[in-house]
Design a protein around this motif. Sequence first.
Motif, mmCIF file in Angstrom:
data_model
loop_
_atom_site.group_PDB
_atom_site.id
_atom_site.type_symbol
_atom_site.label_atom_id
_atom_site.label_comp_id
_atom_site.label_asym_id
_atom_site.label_seq_id
_atom_site.Cartn_x
_atom_site.Cartn_y
_atom_site.Cartn_z
ATOM 1 N N TYR A 84 0.994 -0.958 -0.037
ATOM 2 C CA TYR A 84 0.153 -0.295 -0.320
ATOM 3 C C TYR A 84 1.414 1.288 0.261
ATOM 4 C CZ TYR A 84 -2.808 -3.880 1.758
ATOM 5 O OH TYR A 84 -3.906 -4.687 1.332
ATOM 6 N N HIS A 98 2.757 2.843 2.539
ATOM 7 C CA HIS A 98 3.840 2.781 3.207
ATOM 8 C C HIS A 98 4.340 1.307 3.360
ATOM 9 C CE1 HIS A 98 3.153 6.713 4.611
ATOM 10 N NE2 HIS A 98 1.632 6.106 5.053
ATOM 11 N N SER A 99 3.828 0.291 2.755
ATOM 12 C CA SER A 99 4.121 -0.884 3.394
ATOM 13 C C SER A 99 4.357 -1.529 2.566
ATOM 14 C CB SER A 99 3.073 -1.606 3.758
ATOM 15 O OG SER A 99 1.465 -1.593 2.768
ATOM 16 N N GLN A 138 7.512 -8.993 5.905
ATOM 17 C CA GLN A 138 6.598 -7.897 6.007
ATOM 18 C C GLN A 138 7.433 -6.666 6.291
ATOM 19 O OE1 GLN A 138 3.500 -10.538 7.919
ATOM 20 N NE2 GLN A 138 2.410 -9.603 6.564
ATOM 21 N N LEU A 156 1.524 -4.249 12.601
ATOM 22 C CA LEU A 156 2.294 -4.326 11.617
ATOM 23 C C LEU A 156 0.155 -3.890 11.812
ATOM 24 C CD1 LEU A 156 2.994 -6.776 8.629
ATOM 25 C CD2 LEU A 156 3.915 -4.526 9.398
ATOM 26 N N TRP A 161 -4.566 -2.416 6.494
ATOM 27 C CA TRP A 161 -5.171 -1.507 5.366
ATOM 28 C C TRP A 161 -5.508 -0.423 5.962
ATOM 29 C CZ3 TRP A 161 -9.602 0.261 2.570
ATOM 30 C CH2 TRP A 161 -9.354 1.550 1.117
ATOM 31 N N GLU A 212 -2.866 1.734 8.105
ATOM 32 C CA GLU A 212 -2.696 2.308 8.005
ATOM 33 C C GLU A 212 -2.941 3.485 6.957
ATOM 34 O OE1 GLU A 212 1.436 1.517 3.881
ATOM 35 O OE2 GLU A 212 0.086 -0.905 4.952
ATOM 36 N N THR A 268 1.504 4.863 8.709
ATOM 37 C CA THR A 268 2.717 4.414 8.367
ATOM 38 C C THR A 268 2.356 2.385 8.684
ATOM 39 O OG1 THR A 268 4.766 3.504 8.942
ATOM 40 C CG2 THR A 268 2.842 4.109 11.139
ATOM 41 N N HIS A 269 2.722 1.791 7.901
ATOM 42 C CA HIS A 269 2.335 0.489 8.151
ATOM 43 C C HIS A 269 2.964 -0.083 9.530
ATOM 44 C CE1 HIS A 269 6.551 0.764 7.063
ATOM 45 N NE2 HIS A 269 6.846 -1.180 7.022
#
Length: 259
Positions: free
Chosen positions: A96, A98-99, A128, A173, A176, A179, A185-186
Amino acid sequence: MHSTGEDDSLANKKKVTVEDVFGPDLHIHDPDAKWLSGNELLYRERDGDVVRLKVDTRNRTVIVRNQLFDRSRAVKYQVSPDMKHVLFAFEVKPIYQHSYLAKYIIYSLSTQETWPLNPPEVHEAVLQFAGWGPQGQQLIFIFENNIYYRSKVENRSIRLVSTGKEGVVFNGLADWLYEEEILQTHVAHWWSPDGLRLAYMTINDTLVPKMEVPFFTGMPYPASLEYHYPKAGEENPVVHLSVVSLNGPLHTCGDEETR
């Protein structure tokens, strides 16, 4: 009318191509600068070397040569707090905003040894997340939504939590929603400054309805992906905040739940 000189100038100008747009020349250089102390800065120069700068004396020391990035095919890097190792990320694939997913190796700046960063019994794992803690060589990484801890680079990794479920239960983590809309952020975990404890969120999307989002880029026809997204009146993610001790026997120190 244009003069002959102006016509020649226009004729000599090179047209911008797609390769130019995505090449390095038209990209802004990001030094990815980080403070190491009150007067020391770590950053990456335009030529690719990672440098430690003492701002009061302007003393400059090269920590990681650009050749190591080329050799490791690394896209991202992190230097350990003790300045003895580098964590290189390669084969990076964005998820996505940031991730991203990536493979990682640890490189020793003193011996030139390398170690792949994998969970026990897994080879060439796509992770991840991976990152150093605030002290020494300690680091954590996240694989299949579970958090793993390593106290030193040579040590075996320890799984701190095992409740992760792909696309549903996230440990350390963001999903969606968190984040994109909440954390920006993730990363959903936080170290204590002394490195003795790690706080992390567990986000459970089991009861959250899914929404289909279309994508129109990269292919002639649109594709769609489903995300857990709570609209008004629907169930929100269930969120737990836990703290695990990393000093001695591992145990959870606290737990909170929010909706």
